[in-house]
Design a protein around this motif. Structure first.
Motif, PDB file in Angstrom:
ATOM      1  N   TRP A 265       0.843  -1.208   0.000  1.00  0.00           N
ATOM      2  CA  TRP A 265       0.000   0.000   0.000  1.00  0.00           C
ATOM      3  C   TRP A 265       0.873   1.251   0.000  1.00  0.00           C
ATOM      4  N   LEU A 266       1.913   1.265   0.844  1.00  0.00           N
ATOM      5  CA  LEU A 266       2.803   2.422   0.894  1.00  0.00           C
ATOM      6  C   LEU A 266       3.550   2.607  -0.432  1.00  0.00           C
ATOM      7  N   THR A 267       3.964   1.503  -1.012  1.00  0.00           N
ATOM      8  CA  THR A 267       4.677   1.570  -2.295  1.00  0.00           C
ATOM      9  C   THR A 267       3.774   2.149  -3.370  1.00  0.00           C
ATOM     10  N   PRO A 274       3.620  10.988  -4.745  1.00  0.00           N
ATOM     11  CA  PRO A 274       5.000  11.148  -4.271  1.00  0.00           C
ATOM     12  C   PRO A 274       5.230  12.403  -3.444  1.00  0.00           C
ATOM     13  N   SER A 275       4.416  13.439  -3.625  1.00  0.00           N
ATOM     14  CA  SER A 275       4.619  14.685  -2.885  1.00  0.00           C
ATOM     15  C   SER A 275       3.879  14.720  -1.555  1.00  0.00           C
ATOM     16  N   ALA A 276       2.996  13.750  -1.314  1.00  0.00           N
ATOM     17  CA  ALA A 276       2.231  13.726  -0.069  1.00  0.00           C
ATOM     18  C   ALA A 276       3.124  13.306   1.092  1.00  0.00           C
ATOM     19  N   VAL A 281      -0.709  10.560   4.331  1.00  0.00           N
ATOM     20  CA  VAL A 281      -1.093   9.276   3.732  1.00  0.00           C
ATOM     21  C   VAL A 281      -1.571   8.309   4.826  1.00  0.00           C
ATOM     22  N   LEU A 282      -0.843   8.249   5.952  1.00  0.00           N
ATOM     23  CA  LEU A 282      -1.245   7.336   7.019  1.00  0.00           C
ATOM     24  C   LEU A 282      -2.621   7.706   7.585  1.00  0.00           C
ATOM     25  N   ARG A 305       8.306  10.526  -1.683  1.00  0.00           N
ATOM     26  CA  ARG A 305       9.403  10.246  -2.612  1.00  0.00           C
ATOM     27  C   ARG A 305      10.765  10.244  -1.923  1.00  0.00           C
ATOM     28  N   GLN A 306      10.842  10.820  -0.716  1.00  0.00           N
ATOM     29  CA  GLN A 306      12.120  10.879  -0.012  1.00  0.00           C
ATOM     30  C   GLN A 306      12.420   9.603   0.790  1.00  0.00           C
TER      31      GLN A 306
END
Length: 392
Positions: A265-267, A274-276, A281-282, A305-306
Motif C-alpha cells: 500500500w505504501l509503495t 510522491p509529494s504527499a 497518507v497514514l 518520494r524521499q
C-alpha cells in the motif's frame, strides 16, 4: 436450626441457575446473597443489556489449567438451552456481532427471569445475609449467618471471584475452598484494560478516546477487534481479550492495520502521491492524531518520494507489529472476570462436586475456568450451575 437440602452461597448467574435446577428437582433450596440484591453483575453487563451468551461457544473459548474440564458441563447445557428460557419469558434479544446475544432492552429482564424461575421452583432467596462460619458436620454443613443458624445436606459455593469489588466481590469463595482442603490456582485480573509505562504515558496519554480496529498478539495468541486509547493505557475488546493471556513483562504485538499489505500500500502511494507527506497518507487509514503522533515519534514525516524502500519496509513493519510492553493492568477494579481459582483437578467435571468433601460444590467464576469476552463467561455460569443443580 432450619434444615435445607441445599444452601447456595452467592446470588449471581451461576448460583441462580443452580438454585433453579435443584428446585425443579424438588430440593429444598436456600440461596444466600450478601449484597442487597441478586444478579448485580448481570445488571451491569453488556452496558446494561446483558451479553447473556454466545452462539459459538466452544471449549477453546475458555482458559483453565485443565482445558478439558469445561467440556462436560458446556455440552450438557448449550446456549440454545438458555435461549429457550429467554424466549419462554418473551425477552427480545439480538445478535450484536460474532454470536454475541444481548437483550433488546434491559439486563433487568434477565435477572427478573431468573428470580421468577427460582420462585416457581420454590427456592428461598435471602439477600443482605452475611455468613460468619461454615462447618462440615457429616453428613452435611452448618452455617452461622446474620439471619441465624442454617443446616444443609449440600453446600454450593457460587460466590464469584475478585473482579469489580464495588459490586461486592471478595475472596470468600477461595478462603472457603482452602478451609476445606482445596488448592487455589493463582488468581489475577482478566478481561481488563492494560496501562502504559511512564514513558508511553507521556507519549500517548493525550490520544485518549481514539479507537481503531487492530490485531493484538501475545504468547502465541491473537485477537482482532476494537482497540481504544485511554488516559492510562489501552482498552477495547481486542485488548480485553488478550489481557487474559498477558502477564507482567510479556510483549504485546499490535497490528494497527490488520488485513492490509502495508508495504504494498505504501509503495503504491509513493508512486501515485510522491509529494504527499507520510502523516497525510497514514491518516487515510489511521485516526489522524495517531498517524501524526507515530510520525512525530518514529517515522518522521516527509514527502513519500524521499523514503527509500528500506525505510518504507521499516514503516510497514512497525505499523504491523508495534511492540508494546504494558506496565500492568487496571486491576480487579475494572476486570470483568478473575483468572484462576479452585483447582479443577479436585472437582468432578460432570457435577462440579468436590472430590475432597462429600456434598460440597463449586460453580461459576470461583472455579479455574475463564471465558473469552462476548458472553462466554455467562454461558459457563449457566452450564456449571446447571451441572451442579442436576446432581444435587
Amino acid at each position: 436450626m432450619p434444615l435445607w437440602d441445599v444452601v447456595i452461597i452467592g446470588g449471581g448467574a451461576a448460583g441462580l441457575m443452580c438454585a433453579i435446577e435443584a428446585g425443579k428437582r424438588q430440593r429444598r433450596v436456600l440461596l444466600i446473597e450478601h449484597s442487597n440484591r441478586v444478579g448485580k453483575k448481570i445488571l451491569m453487563s453488556g452496558g446494561g443489556r446483558c451479553n447473556f451468551t454466545n452462539l459459538h461457544v466452544r471449549p477453546d473459548n475458555f482458559l483453565s489449567a485443565n482445558p478439558h474440564f469445561c467440556k462436560s458441563a458446556l455440552a450438557r447445557y448449550s446456549p440454545w438451552d438458555f435461549i429457550a428460557m429467554v424466549e419462554r419469558h418473551s425477552i427480545a434479544y439480538h445478535e450484536k456481532e460474532s454470536g454475541q446475544l444481548f437483550c433488546d432492552q434491559s439486563s433487568k429482564l434477565i435477572v427478573n427471569m431468573l428470580v421468577a424461575e427460582c420462585q416457581q421452583a420454590g427456592v428461598r432467596i435471602e439477600v443482605g445475609c452475611k455468613i460468619t462460619t461454615v462447618e462440615h458436620r457429616f453428613p452435611g454443613f452448618a452455617l452461622e449467618t446474620s439471619l441465624g443458624s442454617v443446616q444443609a445436606s449440600a453446600l454450593v459455593v457460587a460466590s464469584g471471584g475478585l473482579s469489580i469489588p464495588k459490586m461486592g466481590a471478595s475472596g470468600f469463595g477461595y478462603e472457603l475452598a482452602k478451609r476445606f482442603g482445596h488448592r487455589i490456582l493463582a488468581t489475577r485480573p482478566a478481561l481488563v484494560p492494560l496501562i502504559f509505562t511512564e514513558e508511553d504515558l507521556e507519549q500517548y496519554r493525550d490520544l485518549s478516546g481514539i479507537g481503531l480496529l487492530a490485531e493484538i498478539r501475545c504468547n502465541n495468541h491473537y485477537f482482532a477487534g476494537g482497540m481504544l486509547f485511554t488516559h492510562r493505557g489501552i482498552s477495547g475488546p481486542a485488548i480485553l481479550q488478550i489481557s487474559s493471556y498477558w502477564q507482567l513483562s510479556d510483549e504485546l504485538g499490535i497490528n494497527l492495520l490488520p488485513g492490509t499489505d502495508v508495504l504494498a500500500w505504501l509503495t503504491e502511494r509513493q508512486r501515485s502521491r510522491p509529494s504527499a507527506e507520510l502523516r497525510t497518507v497514514l491518516a487515510e487509514c489511521l485516526p489522524k492524531r495517531l498517524a501524526q503522533r507515530l510520525c512525530k515519534l518514529v517515522f518522521g514525516s516527509f514527502p513519500l518520494r524521499q523514503y527509500s524502500q528500506l525505510e518504507l519496509e521499516a514503516v510497514a513493519e512497525r505499523l504491523q507489529y508495534w511492540r508494546f510492553y504494558p506496565k500492568g493492568t487496571e486491576g480487579y477494579r475494572t476486570a470483568e472476570v478473575t483468572f484462576g481459582g479452585v483447582n479443577t483437578d479436585e472437582l468432578s467435571s460432570a457435577t462440579m462436586a468436590s472430590k475432597k468433601v462429600p456434598g460440597l460444590y463449586f460453580i461459576g467464576e470461583v472455579v479455574d475456568v475463564t471465558g473469552h469476552l462476548g458472553g462466554f463467561n455467562f454461558q459457563w455460569a449457566w452450564a456449571s450451575g446447571h451441572a451442579a443443580g442436576q446432581a444435587l
